[in-house]
Scaffold this active site. Structure first.
Site, PDB file in Angstrom:
ATOM      1  N   ARG A  77       0.831  -1.211   0.000  1.00  0.00           N
ATOM      2  CA  ARG A  77       0.000   0.000   0.000  1.00  0.00           C
ATOM      3  C   ARG A  77       0.863   1.257   0.000  1.00  0.00           C
ATOM      4  O   ARG A  77       0.540   2.236  -0.660  1.00  0.00           O
ATOM      5  CB  ARG A  77      -0.943  -0.010   1.206  1.00  0.00           C
ATOM      6  CG  ARG A  77      -2.061  -1.027   1.015  1.00  0.00           C
ATOM      7  CD  ARG A  77      -3.022  -1.045   2.150  1.00  0.00           C
ATOM      8  NE  ARG A  77      -3.832   0.162   2.248  1.00  0.00           N
ATOM      9  CZ  ARG A  77      -4.720   0.345   3.209  1.00  0.00           C
ATOM     10  NH1 ARG A  77      -4.916  -0.572   4.123  1.00  0.00           N
ATOM     11  NH2 ARG A  77      -5.417   1.448   3.257  1.00  0.00           N
ATOM     12  N   ASP A 111      -3.123   7.672   4.663  1.00  0.00           N
ATOM     13  CA  ASP A 111      -2.165   7.941   3.585  1.00  0.00           C
ATOM     14  C   ASP A 111      -1.255   9.141   3.821  1.00  0.00           C
ATOM     15  O   ASP A 111      -0.293   9.350   3.070  1.00  0.00           O
ATOM     16  CB  ASP A 111      -2.918   8.108   2.246  1.00  0.00           C
ATOM     17  CG  ASP A 111      -4.023   9.168   2.302  1.00  0.00           C
ATOM     18  OD1 ASP A 111      -3.866  10.181   3.013  1.00  0.00           O
ATOM     19  OD2 ASP A 111      -5.054   8.991   1.611  1.00  0.00           O
ATOM     20  N   HIS A 126      -7.343   6.519  12.268  1.00  0.00           N
ATOM     21  CA  HIS A 126      -6.983   5.138  11.945  1.00  0.00           C
ATOM     22  C   HIS A 126      -5.473   4.952  11.794  1.00  0.00           C
ATOM     23  O   HIS A 126      -5.033   3.952  11.228  1.00  0.00           O
ATOM     24  CB  HIS A 126      -7.709   4.680  10.677  1.00  0.00           C
ATOM     25  CG  HIS A 126      -9.196   4.535  10.884  1.00  0.00           C
ATOM     26  ND1 HIS A 126     -10.096   4.377   9.858  1.00  0.00           N
ATOM     27  CD2 HIS A 126      -9.938   4.526  12.020  1.00  0.00           C
ATOM     28  CE1 HIS A 126     -11.329   4.272  10.345  1.00  0.00           C
ATOM     29  NE2 HIS A 126     -11.262   4.376  11.657  1.00  0.00           N
ATOM     30  N   CYS A 134       6.221  -0.236  17.975  1.00  0.00           N
ATOM     31  CA  CYS A 134       6.804  -1.429  18.599  1.00  0.00           C
ATOM     32  C   CYS A 134       5.715  -2.235  19.306  1.00  0.00           C
ATOM     33  O   CYS A 134       4.880  -1.682  20.020  1.00  0.00           O
ATOM     34  CB  CYS A 134       7.889  -1.024  19.589  1.00  0.00           C
ATOM     35  SG  CYS A 134       8.590  -2.453  20.435  1.00  0.00           S
ATOM     36  N   CYS A 155      12.567  -2.617  16.577  1.00  0.00           N
ATOM     37  CA  CYS A 155      12.382  -1.334  17.264  1.00  0.00           C
ATOM     38  C   CYS A 155      13.752  -0.739  17.618  1.00  0.00           C
ATOM     39  O   CYS A 155      14.572  -1.418  18.245  1.00  0.00           O
ATOM     40  CB  CYS A 155      11.562  -1.564  18.532  1.00  0.00           C
ATOM     41  SG  CYS A 155      11.443  -0.090  19.571  1.00  0.00           S
ATOM     42  N   CYS A 158      14.028  -0.857  21.675  1.00  0.00           N
ATOM     43  CA  CYS A 158      14.181  -2.074  22.480  1.00  0.00           C
ATOM     44  C   CYS A 158      14.511  -3.316  21.656  1.00  0.00           C
ATOM     45  O   CYS A 158      14.747  -4.383  22.219  1.00  0.00           O
ATOM     46  CB  CYS A 158      12.916  -2.311  23.310  1.00  0.00           C
ATOM     47  SG  CYS A 158      11.537  -2.937  22.336  1.00  0.00           S
ATOM     48  N   GLY A 195     -16.219  12.650   1.671  1.00  0.00           N
ATOM     49  CA  GLY A 195     -15.659  11.442   1.063  1.00  0.00           C
ATOM     50  C   GLY A 195     -15.592  10.236   1.964  1.00  0.00           C
ATOM     51  O   GLY A 195     -14.627   9.483   1.922  1.00  0.00           O
ATOM     52  N   THR A 196     -16.610  10.043   2.790  1.00  0.00           N
ATOM     53  CA  THR A 196     -16.639   8.809   3.584  1.00  0.00           C
ATOM     54  C   THR A 196     -17.986   8.129   3.418  1.00  0.00           C
ATOM     55  O   THR A 196     -19.024   8.792   3.338  1.00  0.00           O
ATOM     56  CB  THR A 196     -16.330   9.062   5.084  1.00  0.00           C
ATOM     57  OG1 THR A 196     -16.534   7.849   5.806  1.00  0.00           O
ATOM     58  CG2 THR A 196     -17.173  10.166   5.693  1.00  0.00           C
TER      59      THR A 196
HETATM   60  P1  OAD Z   1     -15.074   4.033   1.742  1.00  0.00           P
HETATM   61  O1  OAD Z   1     -14.310   3.391   0.617  1.00  0.00           O
HETATM   62  O2  OAD Z   1     -15.969   3.180   2.558  1.00  0.00           O
HETATM   63  O3  OAD Z   1     -15.985   5.197   1.151  1.00  0.00           O
HETATM   64  C1  OAD Z   1     -15.462   6.136   0.242  1.00  0.00           C
HETATM   65  C2  OAD Z   1     -16.521   7.192   0.030  1.00  0.00           C
HETATM   66  O4  OAD Z   1     -15.941   8.204  -0.777  1.00  0.00           O
HETATM   67  C3  OAD Z   1     -17.782   6.698  -0.685  1.00  0.00           C
HETATM   68  O5  OAD Z   1     -18.925   7.181  -0.003  1.00  0.00           O
HETATM   69  C4  OAD Z   1     -17.679   7.339  -2.074  1.00  0.00           C
HETATM   70  O6  OAD Z   1     -18.960   7.672  -2.613  1.00  0.00           O
HETATM   71  C5  OAD Z   1     -16.887   8.593  -1.763  1.00  0.00           C
HETATM   72  N1  OAD Z   1     -16.118   9.146  -2.887  1.00  0.00           N
HETATM   73  C6  OAD Z   1     -15.597   8.503  -3.949  1.00  0.00           C
HETATM   74  N2  OAD Z   1     -14.943   9.365  -4.727  1.00  0.00           N
HETATM   75  C7  OAD Z   1     -15.056  10.590  -4.151  1.00  0.00           C
HETATM   76  C8  OAD Z   1     -14.592  11.904  -4.488  1.00  0.00           C
HETATM   77  N3  OAD Z   1     -13.862  12.138  -5.571  1.00  0.00           N
HETATM   78  N4  OAD Z   1     -14.920  12.916  -3.638  1.00  0.00           N
HETATM   79  C9  OAD Z   1     -15.664  12.693  -2.529  1.00  0.00           C
HETATM   80  N5  OAD Z   1     -16.117  11.486  -2.176  1.00  0.00           N
HETATM   81  C10 OAD Z   1     -15.825  10.449  -2.973  1.00  0.00           C
HETATM   82  O7  OAD Z   1     -14.001   4.809   2.621  1.00  0.00           O
HETATM   83  P2  OAD Z   1     -14.124   5.334   4.145  1.00  0.00           P
HETATM   84  O8  OAD Z   1     -15.487   5.830   4.444  1.00  0.00           O
HETATM   85  O9  OAD Z   1     -12.964   6.230   4.371  1.00  0.00           O
HETATM   86  O10 OAD Z   1     -10.681   1.684   8.060  1.00  0.00           O
HETATM   87  O11 OAD Z   1     -13.868   3.998   4.941  1.00  0.00           O
HETATM   88  C11 OAD Z   1     -13.801   4.076   6.329  1.00  0.00           C
HETATM   89  C12 OAD Z   1     -12.859   3.051   6.836  1.00  0.00           C
HETATM   90  O12 OAD Z   1     -13.196   1.787   6.273  1.00  0.00           O
HETATM   91  C13 OAD Z   1     -11.423   3.224   6.407  1.00  0.00           C
HETATM   92  O13 OAD Z   1     -10.744   4.189   7.171  1.00  0.00           O
HETATM   93  C14 OAD Z   1     -10.861   1.869   6.637  1.00  0.00           C
HETATM   94  C15 OAD Z   1     -12.002   0.998   6.145  1.00  0.00           C
HETATM   95  O14 OAD Z   1     -12.236  -0.104   6.909  1.00  0.00           O
HETATM   96  C16 OAD Z   1      -9.657   0.945   8.481  1.00  0.00           C
HETATM   97  O15 OAD Z   1      -8.853   0.440   7.719  1.00  0.00           O
HETATM   98  C17 OAD Z   1      -9.595   0.809   9.973  1.00  0.00           C
END
Ligand code: OAD
Length: 250
Positions: A77, A111, A126, A134, A155, A158, A195-196
């Protein structure tokens, strides 16, 4: 209930952007999509690596079972992120630090692109893919400084094995970081959810904390999410287009 999704900011939002002193922003994978970072749940698909869903390879159980495999996945990644640069949404949010009396930026992304854009004090709910931690003494180290290629890395404090400093499935969020985010959400006047997919808790609960405390909550996303119906306003569009637009009055 919000009105129908819009592509431009309402008069009310423009006024609130002028007058708000304390602003809280929660971002997710969608804010980095235009930088070329794949989202987790885009287009109805879930991320899979070497046949393993990311919930499996990115899990606490996998650290116990096969730590080198977890490193391989996160090295992959990081490699994929090497070419990614902040996009106009990250850059606009970095400028918001000077625009409001108080701006809290909380992200689910690992990221590091908000910091690369110039945002300071980002609350990384996250963790961060560029940091190792460590397993024994919890010392943290920037992998770019660590420079060693052995996996798992040792680490420097340690000598014990280190793991990626990210929150894995089956693990709690760093409680100090989450508590500060919840405090700032409860104290803001204006909250953006950018964007979530708003499916992963407790991060996805932060906008509800803001709303209960009386903030005006705005979602920026090209797709509807479970939060859309409870936000005050939904701006349907890509973060890289909508966020810069909000700087110029929307
Ligand atoms: P998701 O992949 O679940 O959701 C991404 C969101 O971004 C979706 O609602 C899309 O519609 C939206 N999207 C796509 N392109 C976009 C753009 N150009 N502008 C704005 N929005 C856009 O990602 P997260 O909600 O971040 O956790 O996921 C939450 C967590 O799920 C992550 O942090 C990760 C994963 O499990 C861990 O790894 C602990």
């Amino acid at each position: 209930m919000p009105g129908p999704p819009q592509h431009v900011a309402s008069v009310e939002l423009r006024e609130r952007l002028r007058s708000a002193r304390r602003v809280f922003v929660l971002t997710g994978a969608g804010v980095s999509a235009e930088s070329g970072v794949p989202t987790f749940r885009g287009g109805g698909q879930s991320a899979v690596w070497k046949g393993m869903p990311f919930e499996v390879i990115s899990s606490a159980a996998m650290v116990e079972r096969d730590l080198p495999a977890v490193w391989e996945w996160f090295d992959y990644r990081r490699g994929a992120l090497g070419e990614c640069r902040p996009n106009p949404a990250h850059l606009a949010l970095a400028r918001w630090q000077d625009r409001f009396e108080s701006l809290t930026l909380a992200t689910q992304n690992i990221d590091g692109l908000h910091a690369a854009a110039g945002s300071r004090g980002v609350l990384e709910l996250h963790g961060n893919v560029w940091t190792a931690r460590c397993l024994r003494c919890a010392a943290r180290e920037d992998l770019r400084r660590l420079g060693q290629r052995e996996r798992p890395p040792a680490c420097p404090a340690c000598g014990d094995p280190m793991r990626p400093d990210v929150v894995l499935f089956g693990e709690m969020l760093p409680m100090d970081v989450y508590a500060l985010a919840a405090e700032r959400a409860a104290d803001c006047e204006l909250c953006f959810v950018v964007g979530t997919s708003a499916l992963v808790y407790p991060a996805a609960g932060l906008p509800a904390i803001a709303r209960r405390a009386g903030a005006y909550v705005v979602e920026v996303n090209p797709e509807p999410t479970p939060l859309s119906g409870v936000c005050d306003e939904v701006l349907q569009g890509r973060a890289g287009e909508v966020m810069p637009m909000l700087e110029t009055g929307g």
